[in-house]
Motif scaffolding. Sequence first.
Motif, PDB file in Angstrom:
ATOM      1  N   THR A   1       0.835  -1.195   0.000  1.00 28.18           N
ATOM      2  CA  THR A   1       0.000   0.000   0.000  1.00 28.18           C
ATOM      3  C   THR A   1       0.869   1.243   0.000  1.00 28.18           C
ATOM      4  O   THR A   1       1.891   1.291   0.683  1.00 28.18           O
ATOM      5  N   CYS A   2       0.461   2.250  -0.759  1.00 30.06           N
ATOM      6  CA  CYS A   2       1.082   3.570  -0.673  1.00 30.06           C
ATOM      7  C   CYS A   2      -0.035   4.595  -0.550  1.00 30.06           C
ATOM      8  O   CYS A   2      -1.201   4.295  -0.819  1.00 30.06           O
ATOM      9  N   PHE A   3       0.304   5.790  -0.120  1.00 31.54           N
ATOM     10  CA  PHE A   3      -0.676   6.816   0.174  1.00 31.54           C
ATOM     11  C   PHE A   3      -0.400   8.061  -0.661  1.00 31.54           C
ATOM     12  O   PHE A   3       0.753   8.462  -0.815  1.00 31.54           O
ATOM     13  N   ILE A   4      -1.476   8.657  -1.183  1.00 28.06           N
ATOM     14  CA  ILE A   4      -1.392   9.919  -1.902  1.00 28.06           C
ATOM     15  C   ILE A   4      -2.402  10.863  -1.266  1.00 28.06           C
ATOM     16  O   ILE A   4      -3.587  10.526  -1.128  1.00 28.06           O
ATOM     17  N   ALA A   5      -1.934  12.047  -0.877  1.00 28.98           N
ATOM     18  CA  ALA A   5      -2.823  13.046  -0.273  1.00 28.98           C
ATOM     19  C   ALA A   5      -3.639  13.726  -1.370  1.00 28.98           C
ATOM     20  O   ALA A   5      -3.094  14.126  -2.405  1.00 28.98           O
TER      21      ALA A   5
ATOM     22  N   ARG B   1     -12.283  10.984   4.625  1.00 31.91           N
ATOM     23  CA  ARG B   1     -12.594   9.939   3.657  1.00 31.91           C
ATOM     24  C   ARG B   1     -11.292   9.363   3.113  1.00 31.91           C
ATOM     25  O   ARG B   1     -10.348  10.088   2.842  1.00 31.91           O
ATOM     26  N   TRP B   2     -11.267   8.052   2.964  1.00 27.81           N
ATOM     27  CA  TRP B   2     -10.156   7.330   2.359  1.00 27.81           C
ATOM     28  C   TRP B   2     -10.721   6.489   1.227  1.00 27.81           C
ATOM     29  O   TRP B   2     -11.674   5.738   1.415  1.00 27.81           O
ATOM     30  N   VAL B   3     -10.138   6.618   0.043  1.00 21.58           N
ATOM     31  CA  VAL B   3     -10.552   5.811  -1.102  1.00 21.58           C
ATOM     32  C   VAL B   3      -9.336   5.013  -1.554  1.00 21.58           C
ATOM     33  O   VAL B   3      -8.261   5.577  -1.775  1.00 21.58           O
ATOM     34  N   THR B   4      -9.504   3.706  -1.664  1.00 20.22           N
ATOM     35  CA  THR B   4      -8.422   2.832  -2.098  1.00 20.22           C
ATOM     36  C   THR B   4      -8.654   2.441  -3.551  1.00 20.22           C
ATOM     37  O   THR B   4      -9.749   1.991  -3.911  1.00 20.22           O
ATOM     38  N   VAL B   5      -7.638   2.650  -4.379  1.00 27.67           N
ATOM     39  CA  VAL B   5      -7.699   2.294  -5.793  1.00 27.67           C
ATOM     40  C   VAL B   5      -6.504   1.406  -6.122  1.00 27.67           C
ATOM     41  O   VAL B   5      -5.531   1.348  -5.368  1.00 27.67           O
ATOM     42  N   GLY B   6      -6.602   0.719  -7.250  1.00 27.62           N
ATOM     43  CA  GLY B   6      -5.488  -0.115  -7.682  1.00 27.62           C
ATOM     44  C   GLY B   6      -5.672  -0.557  -9.109  1.00 27.62           C
ATOM     45  O   GLY B   6      -6.776  -0.522  -9.653  1.00 27.62           O
TER      46      GLY B   6
ATOM     47  N   ALA C   1      -3.863  13.271   7.457  1.00 25.60           N
ATOM     48  CA  ALA C   1      -4.845  12.316   7.983  1.00 25.60           C
ATOM     49  C   ALA C   1      -4.359  11.590   9.232  1.00 25.60           C
ATOM     50  O   ALA C   1      -5.144  10.942   9.903  1.00 25.60           O
ATOM     51  N   ASN C   2      -3.097  11.703   9.536  1.00 27.74           N
ATOM     52  CA  ASN C   2      -2.558  11.049  10.728  1.00 27.74           C
ATOM     53  C   ASN C   2      -3.302  11.551  11.970  1.00 27.74           C
ATOM     54  O   ASN C   2      -3.373  12.752  12.215  1.00 27.74           O
ATOM     55  N   PRO C   3      -3.864  10.639  12.758  1.00 31.94           N
ATOM     56  CA  PRO C   3      -4.631  11.081  13.934  1.00 31.94           C
ATOM     57  C   PRO C   3      -3.789  11.828  14.966  1.00 31.94           C
ATOM     58  O   PRO C   3      -4.329  12.565  15.789  1.00 31.94           O
TER      59      PRO C   3
ATOM     60  N   ALA D   1      -0.267  22.775   7.566  1.00 25.86           N
ATOM     61  CA  ALA D   1       0.984  22.763   6.804  1.00 25.86           C
ATOM     62  C   ALA D   1       0.915  21.753   5.662  1.00 25.86           C
ATOM     63  O   ALA D   1       1.353  22.039   4.538  1.00 25.86           O
ATOM     64  N   MET D   2       0.364  20.567   5.932  1.00 26.36           N
ATOM     65  CA  MET D   2       0.219  19.548   4.884  1.00 26.36           C
ATOM     66  C   MET D   2      -0.701  20.041   3.771  1.00 26.36           C
ATOM     67  O   MET D   2      -0.410  19.851   2.586  1.00 26.36           O
ATOM     68  N   ALA D   3      -1.820  20.668   4.134  1.00 28.88           N
ATOM     69  CA  ALA D   3      -2.754  21.192   3.134  1.00 28.88           C
ATOM     70  C   ALA D   3      -2.071  22.260   2.274  1.00 28.88           C
ATOM     71  O   ALA D   3      -2.271  22.301   1.051  1.00 28.88           O
ATOM     72  N   GLU D   4      -1.252  23.096   2.890  1.00 32.87           N
ATOM     73  CA  GLU D   4      -0.544  24.134   2.142  1.00 32.87           C
ATOM     74  C   GLU D   4       0.501  23.531   1.208  1.00 32.87           C
ATOM     75  O   GLU D   4       0.656  23.977   0.065  1.00 32.87           O
ATOM     76  N   LEU D   5       1.236  22.522   1.668  1.00 39.41           N
ATOM     77  CA  LEU D   5       2.215  21.855   0.809  1.00 39.41           C
ATOM     78  C   LEU D   5       1.525  21.159  -0.365  1.00 39.41           C
ATOM     79  O   LEU D   5       2.019  21.196  -1.494  1.00 39.41           O
ATOM     80  N   LEU D   6       0.389  20.531  -0.109  1.00 36.14           N
ATOM     81  CA  LEU D   6      -0.371  19.884  -1.175  1.00 36.14           C
ATOM     82  C   LEU D   6      -0.803  20.920  -2.202  1.00 36.14           C
ATOM     83  O   LEU D   6      -0.665  20.712  -3.409  1.00 36.14           O
ATOM     84  N   ALA D   7      -1.327  22.046  -1.737  1.00 33.48           N
ATOM     85  CA  ALA D   7      -1.796  23.103  -2.641  1.00 33.48           C
ATOM     86  C   ALA D   7      -0.662  23.631  -3.525  1.00 33.48           C
ATOM     87  O   ALA D   7      -0.900  24.041  -4.660  1.00 33.48           O
ATOM     88  N   LYS D   8       0.566  23.591  -3.021  1.00 28.46           N
ATOM     89  CA  LYS D   8       1.728  24.049  -3.791  1.00 28.46           C
ATOM     90  C   LYS D   8       2.291  22.956  -4.702  1.00 28.46           C
ATOM     91  O   LYS D   8       3.240  23.199  -5.444  1.00 28.46           O
ATOM     92  N   GLY D   9       1.769  21.716  -4.598  1.00 24.27           N
ATOM     93  CA  GLY D   9       2.302  20.612  -5.384  1.00 24.27           C
ATOM     94  C   GLY D   9       3.639  20.115  -4.868  1.00 24.27           C
ATOM     95  O   GLY D   9       4.439  19.570  -5.623  1.00 24.27           O
TER      96      GLY D   9
END
Length: 138
Positions: free
Chosen positions: A7-11, A40-45, A61-63, A72-80
Motif C-alpha cells: 500500500t502507498c498513500f497519496i494526499a 474519507r479514504w478511497v483505495t484504488v489499484g 490524515a494522521n490522527p 501545513a500539509m494542506a498548504e504543501l499539497l496546494a503548492k504541489g
Amino acid sequence: MDVKLKTCFIAVDDHDKALAFYRDVLGLEVRNDVSFEGMRWVTVGSPLQPDVEIVLEPPGANPDASPADRQAMAELLAKGMLRGVIFSTADCDALYARVQESGADVIQEPMDQPWGVRDCAFRDPAGNLLRFMEQPQV
C-alpha cells in the motif's frame, strides 16, 4: 527476505476529483471507500496488480497530527510539494494522449531518458506529481 509493496498513500484535497482522475482517466479500480470522523479514504489499484493498493487520503490524515501540522500539509499539497507515484505503462505515448485529453496539468511530454526509459509526467487534480514510465523493448 520476502518483502513487497502492498500500500502507498497519496494526499488529495477532493476525493471526487481524485476519483474522476484515478478511476476514470487512469483506469484504476476502486477497492474501498471509507468515511470516518469527517474524513474519507478511497483505495484504488490497477487490475493488473491486485495485491498493490493506493490510498487516496486527506492531507494530514494522521490522527496524531496537530491542527498546525494538518494546515501545513494542506498548504504543501496546494503548492504541489508532496511526492507522488511513478507508474509503469506499456505505451507511454498512448497514456500521455489519454491523460492530456482529460485536461490534466502536463509537466513533461513523453521523452526518451538517458537512463533507458521513455516517460512523461502530470499533476493529479490535487497537484501531486505523477510520472508514467515505459521500459524499452528488448
